[in-house]
Design a protein around this motif. Sequence first.
Motif, PDB file in Angstrom:
ATOM      1  N   LYS A  74       0.829  -1.206   0.000  1.00 57.81           N
ATOM      2  CA  LYS A  74       0.000   0.000   0.000  1.00 57.81           C
ATOM      3  C   LYS A  74       0.866   1.259   0.000  1.00 57.81           C
ATOM      4  CE  LYS A  74      -4.244  -1.860   1.883  1.00 57.81           C
ATOM      5  NZ  LYS A  74      -5.252  -1.815   2.939  1.00 57.81           N
ATOM      6  N   SER A  75       1.999   1.200   0.710  1.00 57.95           N
ATOM      7  CA  SER A  75       2.897   2.359   0.724  1.00 57.95           C
ATOM      8  C   SER A  75       3.527   2.587  -0.645  1.00 57.95           C
ATOM      9  CB  SER A  75       3.981   2.198   1.793  1.00 57.95           C
ATOM     10  OG  SER A  75       5.003   1.313   1.365  1.00 57.95           O
ATOM     11  N   PHE A  76       3.584   1.546  -1.484  1.00 53.79           N
ATOM     12  CA  PHE A  76       4.074   1.657  -2.861  1.00 53.79           C
ATOM     13  C   PHE A  76       2.957   2.050  -3.824  1.00 53.79           C
ATOM     14  CE2 PHE A  76       7.331  -1.994  -1.990  1.00 53.79           C
ATOM     15  CZ  PHE A  76       8.132  -1.131  -1.269  1.00 53.79           C
ATOM     16  N   GLY A  77       1.727   2.236  -3.302  1.00 55.08           N
ATOM     17  CA  GLY A  77       0.592   2.604  -4.144  1.00 55.08           C
ATOM     18  C   GLY A  77      -0.161   1.411  -4.715  1.00 55.08           C
ATOM     19  N   ILE A  78       0.138   0.200  -4.253  1.00 53.93           N
ATOM     20  CA  ILE A  78      -0.551  -1.006  -4.719  1.00 53.93           C
ATOM     21  C   ILE A  78      -1.661  -1.309  -3.728  1.00 53.93           C
ATOM     22  CG2 ILE A  78      -0.322  -3.472  -5.204  1.00 53.93           C
ATOM     23  CD1 ILE A  78       2.654  -2.831  -5.904  1.00 53.93           C
ATOM     24  N   LEU A  79      -2.910  -1.090  -4.156  1.00 56.04           N
ATOM     25  CA  LEU A  79      -4.045  -1.221  -3.246  1.00 56.04           C
ATOM     26  C   LEU A  79      -4.765  -2.554  -3.378  1.00 56.04           C
ATOM     27  CD1 LEU A  79      -5.456   2.389  -3.620  1.00 56.04           C
ATOM     28  CD2 LEU A  79      -3.785   1.515  -1.970  1.00 56.04           C
ATOM     29  N   GLN A  80      -4.655  -3.221  -4.513  1.00 57.25           N
ATOM     30  CA  GLN A  80      -5.332  -4.505  -4.713  1.00 57.25           C
ATOM     31  C   GLN A  80      -4.318  -5.636  -4.518  1.00 57.25           C
ATOM     32  OE1 GLN A  80      -7.018  -5.104  -8.610  1.00 57.25           O
ATOM     33  NE2 GLN A  80      -7.330  -7.269  -8.233  1.00 57.25           N
ATOM     34  N   VAL A  81      -4.473  -6.362  -3.425  1.00 59.32           N
ATOM     35  CA  VAL A  81      -3.578  -7.468  -3.114  1.00 59.32           C
ATOM     36  C   VAL A  81      -4.427  -8.710  -2.881  1.00 59.32           C
ATOM     37  CG1 VAL A  81      -1.837  -8.356  -1.522  1.00 59.32           C
ATOM     38  CG2 VAL A  81      -1.913  -5.900  -2.043  1.00 59.32           C
ATOM     39  N   ASN A  82      -4.134  -9.769  -3.625  1.00 57.16           N
ATOM     40  CA  ASN A  82      -4.806 -11.051  -3.428  1.00 57.16           C
ATOM     41  C   ASN A  82      -3.867 -11.949  -2.630  1.00 57.16           C
ATOM     42  OD1 ASN A  82      -6.985 -10.310  -5.227  1.00 57.16           O
ATOM     43  ND2 ASN A  82      -5.503 -10.568  -6.863  1.00 57.16           N
ATOM     44  N   ALA A  83      -4.381 -12.550  -1.569  1.00 54.94           N
ATOM     45  CA  ALA A  83      -3.517 -13.382  -0.728  1.00 54.94           C
ATOM     46  C   ALA A  83      -4.326 -14.500  -0.087  1.00 54.94           C
ATOM     47  CB  ALA A  83      -2.868 -12.535   0.355  1.00 54.94           C
ATOM     48  N   LYS A  84      -3.658 -15.644   0.054  1.00 57.21           N
ATOM     49  CA  LYS A  84      -4.244 -16.804   0.735  1.00 57.21           C
ATOM     50  C   LYS A  84      -3.144 -17.517   1.498  1.00 57.21           C
ATOM     51  CE  LYS A  84      -7.707 -17.808  -2.811  1.00 57.21           C
ATOM     52  NZ  LYS A  84      -8.181 -18.813  -3.755  1.00 57.21           N
ATOM     53  N   ILE A  85      -3.510 -18.085   2.640  1.00 53.53           N
ATOM     54  CA  ILE A  85      -2.603 -18.918   3.415  1.00 53.53           C
ATOM     55  C   ILE A  85      -3.180 -20.327   3.451  1.00 53.53           C
ATOM     56  CG2 ILE A  85      -1.607 -19.364   5.692  1.00 53.53           C
ATOM     57  CD1 ILE A  85      -1.632 -16.324   6.171  1.00 53.53           C
ATOM     58  N   PHE A  86      -2.328 -21.303   3.185  1.00 48.25           N
ATOM     59  CA  PHE A  86      -2.727 -22.708   3.201  1.00 48.25           C
ATOM     60  C   PHE A  86      -1.796 -23.508   4.099  1.00 48.25           C
ATOM     61  CE2 PHE A  86      -3.783 -21.108  -1.026  1.00 48.25           C
ATOM     62  CZ  PHE A  86      -5.074 -21.576  -1.228  1.00 48.25           C
ATOM     63  N   ALA A  87      -2.339 -24.467   4.844  1.00 51.87           N
ATOM     64  CA  ALA A  87      -1.507 -25.465   5.502  1.00 51.87           C
ATOM     65  C   ALA A  87      -1.023 -26.424   4.422  1.00 51.87           C
ATOM     66  CB  ALA A  87      -2.315 -26.223   6.561  1.00 51.87           C
ATOM     67  N   VAL A  88       0.226 -26.872   4.530  1.00 51.46           N
ATOM     68  CA  VAL A  88       0.816 -27.763   3.536  1.00 51.46           C
ATOM     69  C   VAL A  88       0.690 -29.206   4.009  1.00 51.46           C
ATOM     70  CG1 VAL A  88       2.960 -28.417   2.361  1.00 51.46           C
ATOM     71  CG2 VAL A  88       2.422 -26.000   2.735  1.00 51.46           C
ATOM     72  N   ASN A  89       0.150 -30.061   3.160  1.00 49.31           N
ATOM     73  CA  ASN A  89       0.135 -31.495   3.437  1.00 49.31           C
ATOM     74  C   ASN A  89       1.511 -32.016   3.023  1.00 49.31           C
ATOM     75  OD1 ASN A  89      -0.060 -34.376   2.972  1.00 49.31           O
ATOM     76  ND2 ASN A  89      -2.240 -34.123   3.357  1.00 49.31           N
ATOM     77  N   GLU A  90       2.396 -32.133   3.996  1.00 50.82           N
ATOM     78  CA  GLU A  90       3.784 -32.463   3.701  1.00 50.82           C
ATOM     79  C   GLU A  90       3.962 -33.877   3.175  1.00 50.82           C
ATOM     80  OE1 GLU A  90       6.364 -31.267   6.895  1.00 50.82           O
ATOM     81  OE2 GLU A  90       5.487 -29.256   6.933  1.00 50.82           O
TER      82      GLU A  90
END
Length: 100
Positions: A74-90
Amino acid sequence: MTYLLQIDFPYPGPWGDEMVTVMTALAQSIAQEPGLLWKLWTENLATGEAGGIYLFSDQLSAEAYLTMHIARLKSFGILQVNAKIFAVNEGLSRIDRAPL
């Protein structure tokens, strides 16, 4: 258990080798983040997107990094951020040669 963080956002460039030159200091900073095991930098010139795939040693580190990184973008002017966190099945990921 490890946790994968997937982030992408609109990005106007630079790309490729020029991105390496411009982003080396940032990459070195990211490498010092608590709990980070590795990051794959992603870029798609055709769609104007960049981001990364991160592997963290724990969920709290992934969440803390995501919060900090969204604020940085956001400080760089990028307002649209898509993010997801997943647990990894190792167990299954090792069968398919995941770099765990």
